[in-house]
Every structure is written in structure tokens, then in C-alpha cells.
Design a protein around this motif. Structure first.
Motif, PDB file in Angstrom:
ATOM      1  N   ARG A   1       0.868  -1.177   0.000  1.00 19.32           N
ATOM      2  CA  ARG A   1       0.000   0.000   0.000  1.00 19.32           C
ATOM      3  C   ARG A   1       0.902   1.222   0.000  1.00 19.32           C
ATOM      4  O   ARG A   1       1.878   1.282   0.777  1.00 19.32           O
ATOM      5  N   HIS A   2       0.606   2.147  -0.888  1.00 16.39           N
ATOM      6  CA  HIS A   2       1.406   3.371  -0.989  1.00 16.39           C
ATOM      7  C   HIS A   2       0.643   4.473  -0.236  1.00 16.39           C
ATOM      8  O   HIS A   2      -0.514   4.749  -0.550  1.00 16.39           O
TER       9      HIS A   2
ATOM     10  N   GLU B   1      -2.826   6.291  -0.962  1.00 11.59           N
ATOM     11  CA  GLU B   1      -3.807   6.534   0.109  1.00 11.59           C
ATOM     12  C   GLU B   1      -3.304   7.661   1.013  1.00 11.59           C
ATOM     13  O   GLU B   1      -2.107   7.900   1.100  1.00 11.59           O
ATOM     14  N   PRO B   2      -4.219   8.296   1.748  1.00 14.05           N
ATOM     15  CA  PRO B   2      -3.768   9.267   2.755  1.00 14.05           C
ATOM     16  C   PRO B   2      -3.241   8.520   3.980  1.00 14.05           C
ATOM     17  O   PRO B   2      -3.505   7.322   4.138  1.00 14.05           O
TER      18      PRO B   2
ATOM     19  N   LYS C   1      -1.874  -7.173   8.176  1.00 16.83           N
ATOM     20  CA  LYS C   1      -2.323  -8.080   7.108  1.00 16.83           C
ATOM     21  C   LYS C   1      -1.173  -8.509   6.194  1.00 16.83           C
ATOM     22  O   LYS C   1      -1.391  -9.162   5.176  1.00 16.83           O
ATOM     23  N   GLY C   2       0.023  -8.066   6.495  1.00 21.14           N
ATOM     24  CA  GLY C   2       1.187  -8.495   5.728  1.00 21.14           C
ATOM     25  C   GLY C   2       1.458  -7.669   4.485  1.00 21.14           C
ATOM     26  O   GLY C   2       2.211  -8.085   3.608  1.00 21.14           O
ATOM     27  N   ARG C   3       0.829  -6.510   4.387  1.00 18.38           N
ATOM     28  CA  ARG C   3       1.116  -5.655   3.237  1.00 18.38           C
ATOM     29  C   ARG C   3       2.317  -4.775   3.549  1.00 18.38           C
ATOM     30  O   ARG C   3       2.422  -4.252   4.662  1.00 18.38           O
ATOM     31  N   VAL C   4       3.184  -4.622   2.574  1.00 19.37           N
ATOM     32  CA  VAL C   4       4.309  -3.705   2.760  1.00 19.37           C
ATOM     33  C   VAL C   4       3.786  -2.286   2.534  1.00 19.37           C
ATOM     34  O   VAL C   4       3.152  -2.006   1.521  1.00 19.37           O
TER      35      VAL C   4
END
Ligand code: UDP
Length: 239
Positions: A102-103, A114-115, A127-130
């Protein structure tokens, strides 16, 4: 103990814009970006929660604008936008290796990032997202080092991994001074007093006031990020 047991559950990796340069004097080298993505994937596979603060110095630094008379705030906003470009490149490289990301940009660019919403970012990590942070803290007169310290504290990262071109903190610039000594570890206060170029003073002070350790090491050796995460001897620890 397993040789692949990480020493940290959640880290913040500070990548300077220069780390994406490769052999080029300017811009983004996509092969280098891919190689960094692969190193990040390796530690992601160890179930480490990873947030990255990406810099922008490979494209533009505010200070360059002021040298030719630009308004500092505008010049810094240009630097901020440069970090978003790097964030997109890194996100693309990671996702092509199968790593979900997620950026998060500190200035609003709805179409690409995303903000920053603290609880949401923590959820992404769980959730394991970088998570890739760009645009620093979203305000001029700051650096992405300070932003790295701030976000690391907000997301409760256990350490800042500061990947640079030099393999640790030296008593002087090792490229100019042959007698320069490398520190295995050094206290925050000594970094400030000796004026050592680790991170800017605001970043070091934030880390010092909140006991957040910084590990400074070279990104030139491919296994270093993993070594750092596994708690093996690498670079210099600022504590
Ligand atoms: N910048 C800013 N506010 C921030 C972070 C960055 O204004 O919170 C601007 C500043 O001009 C800086 C540029 O963005 O020079 C790029 O960031 P930095 O120099 O920290 O990148 P790095 O050296 O890590 O590549």
C-alpha cells in the motif's frame, strides 16, 4: 534458535532516493529498484512487518532549488513530489515480485496513493502488506529522515533500518579521510555532538527522546537488509 528467526516483528526501512540511482547520476534505475524489491521480499517472507519511507534525492532536493534562489517551501514541495514518483516505482517493483503493498502519501494524490491514517496503516501491516510512505511528513522544511522517525514511532516500529551507501557510521568521511574509524555502536548524543552525518538532528532527537534504535548499514551488499533483520552484525547501531 532458527537461523532465520527475525529479531524484529515490525521495522521501518528508510531508503534514500539515491538508493534507486544504480550507476546513473539522476533518476530511477529500474534494475536497481528490482534488486531492492527482491531484498525486501526476502524479509517479507520471514513474516516481518515492513514499512518503508522513500526519499527523493535522486530526482530533486529542496536545497538544490534554494541554491539558485527558489523559494524554499516551493523547492521542498518539488522534493516531496519526487518521493511520490519513487514510491510508485518501488510499489510496482514489489508487486511484480508478488508482494502486496500500500502506498501512503502524506500529501493528497488520490489517484496513486492513500492518505495517512494511522490505524489503517497498522492494519495493512498486520495483514502483511508492505507499506510505502512517500511525501515525508507532507510539509516543507523537513526531510524524509525526520519523517521516517515520526512514522516509525507512530506505527510502533521496533527499529529504523537506515540503508545508505556507506556501511555504517564513521568518525569522519571514509572516502576523504583514511584514518576514519567505523563505530559498531554509538549513542544518539554523540552523533549530535560530533556532528556525524547519520540522519538530520531533528530525526536523531526524535529517536533519542523515544528510545528508537537506528541501524545504519550499506545497501551495496545485497544480504545486508536480511542480516539486519535477523539481528546479525551489520553496520552501526545508534542507541
Ligand atoms: N521534503 C520535505 N518534507 C518532508 C520530506 C521531504 O520538504 O517531510 C523534501 C525536501 O526538499 C527534501 C526532498 O523532499 O530535500 C527529498 O527528501 P530527502 O532529501 O529526505 O530524500 P533522500 O535524501 O532520502 O533521498
Amino acid at each position: 534458535m532458527s537461523q532465520n528467526k527475525p529479531a524484529y516483528k515490525r521495522i521501518l526501512l528508510k531508503l534514500s532516493g539515491e538508493s534507486l540511482l544504480g550507476e546513473h547520476p539522476y533518476g530511477i534505475d529500474l534494475e536497481t529498484t528490482k534488486s531492492i524489491a527482491l531484498q525486501i521480499k526476502e524479509i517479507h517472507d520471514l513474516n516481518v512487518q515492513i514499512a518503508i519511507m522513500i526519499g527523493g534525492g535522486n530526482i530533486f532536493r529542496g536545497i538544490r532549488g534554494t541554491e539558485v534562489g527558489m523559494d524554499r517551501a516551493w523547492a521542498d514541495y518539488m522534493g516531496l513530489l519526487a518521493t511520490i514518483i519513487n514510491g510508485i516505482a518501488l510499489q510496482d517493483a514489489l508487486e511484480r515480485e508478488g508482494v502486496f503493498t500500500r502506498h501512503i502519501s502524506a500529501v493528497e494524490v488520490k489517484a496513486v496513493a492513500e492518505p495517512f491514517i494511522r490505524r489503517r496503516v497498522i492494519r495493512h501491516l498486520e495483514k502483511g502488506r508492505v507499506v510505502i510512505f512517500s511525501a515525508g511528513i507532507g510539509s516543507p522544511y523537513f526531510t524524509t529522515d525526520t519523517a521516517a522517525a515520526l512514522r516509525a514511532l507512530e506505527i510502533k516500529a521496533e527499529v529504523i533500518l537506515k540503508a545508505t551507501k556507506v556501511d555504517g557510521v564513521y568518525s569522519a568521511d571514509p572516502l576523504k579521510d583514511k584514518t576514519a574509524k567505523k563505530y559498531r555502536s554509538i549513542k544518539y548524543m554523540d552523533v549530535i555532538k560530533k556532528g556525524l552525518k547519520v540522519m538530520d538532528t531533528t530525526a536523531i532527537s526524535l529517536c533519542k527522546d523515544n528510545n528508537l534504535p537506528i541501524l545504519v548499514f550499506s545497501l551495496m551488499k545485497k544480504e545486508n537488509i536480511k542480516k539486519a533483520v535477523l539481528g546479525q552484525k551489520v553496520g552501526t547501531r545508534v542507541y
